[in-house]
Design a protein around this motif. Structure first.
Motif, PDB file in Angstrom:
ATOM      1  N   GLU A 193       0.824  -1.211   0.000  1.00  0.00           N
ATOM      2  CA  GLU A 193       0.000   0.000   0.000  1.00  0.00           C
ATOM      3  C   GLU A 193       0.858   1.261   0.000  1.00  0.00           C
ATOM      4  OE1 GLU A 193      -3.975   1.701   2.323  1.00  0.00           O
ATOM      5  OE2 GLU A 193      -3.276  -0.341   2.642  1.00  0.00           O
ATOM      6  N   LYS A 194       2.083   1.155   0.499  1.00  0.00           N
ATOM      7  CA  LYS A 194       2.974   2.320   0.573  1.00  0.00           C
ATOM      8  C   LYS A 194       3.537   2.717  -0.792  1.00  0.00           C
ATOM      9  CE  LYS A 194       4.555   1.008   5.207  1.00  0.00           C
ATOM     10  NZ  LYS A 194       5.721   0.550   6.021  1.00  0.00           N
ATOM     11  N   ILE A 195       3.706   1.747  -1.703  1.00  0.00           N
ATOM     12  CA  ILE A 195       4.459   2.054  -2.927  1.00  0.00           C
ATOM     13  C   ILE A 195       3.714   1.774  -4.225  1.00  0.00           C
ATOM     14  CG2 ILE A 195       6.699   1.686  -1.813  1.00  0.00           C
ATOM     15  CD1 ILE A 195       6.818  -1.016  -3.330  1.00  0.00           C
ATOM     16  N   CYS A 196       2.594   1.062  -4.178  1.00  0.00           N
ATOM     17  CA  CYS A 196       1.975   0.594  -5.420  1.00  0.00           C
ATOM     18  C   CYS A 196       1.107   1.651  -6.084  1.00  0.00           C
ATOM     19  CB  CYS A 196       1.127  -0.641  -5.151  1.00  0.00           C
ATOM     20  SG  CYS A 196       2.110  -2.094  -4.806  1.00  0.00           S
ATOM     21  N   ASP A 197       1.136   1.652  -7.416  1.00  0.00           N
ATOM     22  CA  ASP A 197       0.210   2.446  -8.219  1.00  0.00           C
ATOM     23  C   ASP A 197      -1.001   1.609  -8.615  1.00  0.00           C
ATOM     24  OD1 ASP A 197       2.021   4.822  -8.583  1.00  0.00           O
ATOM     25  OD2 ASP A 197       3.265   3.294  -9.538  1.00  0.00           O
ATOM     26  N   TYR A 198      -0.768   0.314  -8.821  1.00  0.00           N
ATOM     27  CA  TYR A 198      -1.818  -0.624  -9.228  1.00  0.00           C
ATOM     28  C   TYR A 198      -1.788  -1.825  -8.298  1.00  0.00           C
ATOM     29  CZ  TYR A 198      -2.200   1.874 -13.691  1.00  0.00           C
ATOM     30  OH  TYR A 198      -2.394   2.832 -14.652  1.00  0.00           O
ATOM     31  N   VAL A 199      -2.939  -2.457  -8.116  1.00  0.00           N
ATOM     32  CA  VAL A 199      -3.002  -3.701  -7.355  1.00  0.00           C
ATOM     33  C   VAL A 199      -3.828  -4.720  -8.123  1.00  0.00           C
ATOM     34  CG1 VAL A 199      -2.656  -2.712  -5.058  1.00  0.00           C
ATOM     35  CG2 VAL A 199      -4.963  -2.850  -5.999  1.00  0.00           C
TER      36      VAL A 199
END
Length: 274
Positions: A193-199
């Motif tokens: 959650e700290k670094i992602c643009d997409y999941v």
């Protein structure tokens, strides 16, 4: 330009199926590939790396089929698997020599720069490294041959929070260059959650959702209510429910919930659990 495209990927193991996976990762972004142990994350990554063959479907790297371009792209793809794959009797000088032969773009200065940053002992053999040290070594190697795409399989799993934060900071630095992309699988959603643009959420071989993280977190929320209030909601608004003696927590589509009900922020952990 998309760094990775997966179209209708299918693999059947009899008791487990990777069931027609679809996802797209634009260049310059970070995608978190999330799911419980056994969801199919490692199977997907092994197909990406051409280590196993899918029964059907297509994988593209930068618009080209991966089975044809992966050998040519090995200079530009850094890989970190959940276990370090270096011979245990080697030390860092040995590894540097081997990598110089394996990669045309290998940078000894970059490698030993990361060795210094990670405080890795140069003379100690790999067999005497802790798990955290082995992961740091794998990442140092992945970043020392000019990679523009990192593929990471549970790279932060089993590490203490201090080491995980150190690695997440490094990944964040890497993607400051808009040509750099990261595809990272993990079941530690708080890290992603700290670094992602997409999941992309994978569950028992199925993609439950794949979209921009910020859009997802804005769209969904946690509603705390009574059972009676829950029954009054449109079924399409409710994606998951957790009940206790104190009431109900429901994962909901915010726009489908009537005004006046309090909806709290949903974390990636909440979405995965509910």
């Amino acid at each position: 330009m998309n760094a990775i495209e997966i179209h209708d990927l299918y693999k059947d193991y009899g008791d487990f199926q990777l069931d027609h996976i679809n996802l797209t990762l634009p260049e310059g972004c970070v995608m978190g590939f999330i799911g419980e142990n056994g969801a199919g994350k490692s199977t997907t990554i092994h197909i990406l790396l051409d280590l196993i063959r899918a029964d059907s479907g297509e994988v593209l790297f930068y618009g080209k089929p991966h089975t044809g371009v992966f050998p040519a792209l090995k200079e530009e793809i850094g890989v970190v698997l959940d276990e370090a794959c270096f011979p245990e009797m080697m030390n860092l000088t040995d590894i540097n020599s081997v990598m110089q032969s394996a990669f045309r773009n290998w940078s000894e200065d970059t490698f030993f720069g990361y060795v210094k940053r990670f405080r890795l002992p140069e003379k100690k053999k790999v067999k005497d490294y802790s798990r955290g040290m082995k992961m740091k070594l794998s990442i140092a190697v992945a970043l020392s041959h000019g990679a523009r795409l990192l593929i990471l399989d549970e790279a932060t799993s089993g590490l203490d929070p201090v080491v995980r934060d150190e690695l997440l900071d490094l990944f964040f630095e890497f993607v400051q260059d808009e040509r750099h992309t990261i595809f990272i699988s993990s079941h530690i959603t708080s890290d992603l959650e700290k670094i992602c643009d997409y999941v992309t959420f994978l569950h028992r071989g199925h993609v439950l959702l794949s979209e921009e993280k910020d859009v997802l977190l804005e769209r969904l929320g946690i509603l705390k209510c009574t059972r009676e209030q829950l029954r009054e909601l449109d079924e399409a608004a409710v994606l998951g429910v957790r009940e206790s003696s104190f009431g109900v927590e429901a994962l909901v589509e915010r726009e489908n919930v009537p005004a006046g009900l309090l909806i709290e922020h949903a974390s990636l952990d909440d979405i995965l659990e509910l």
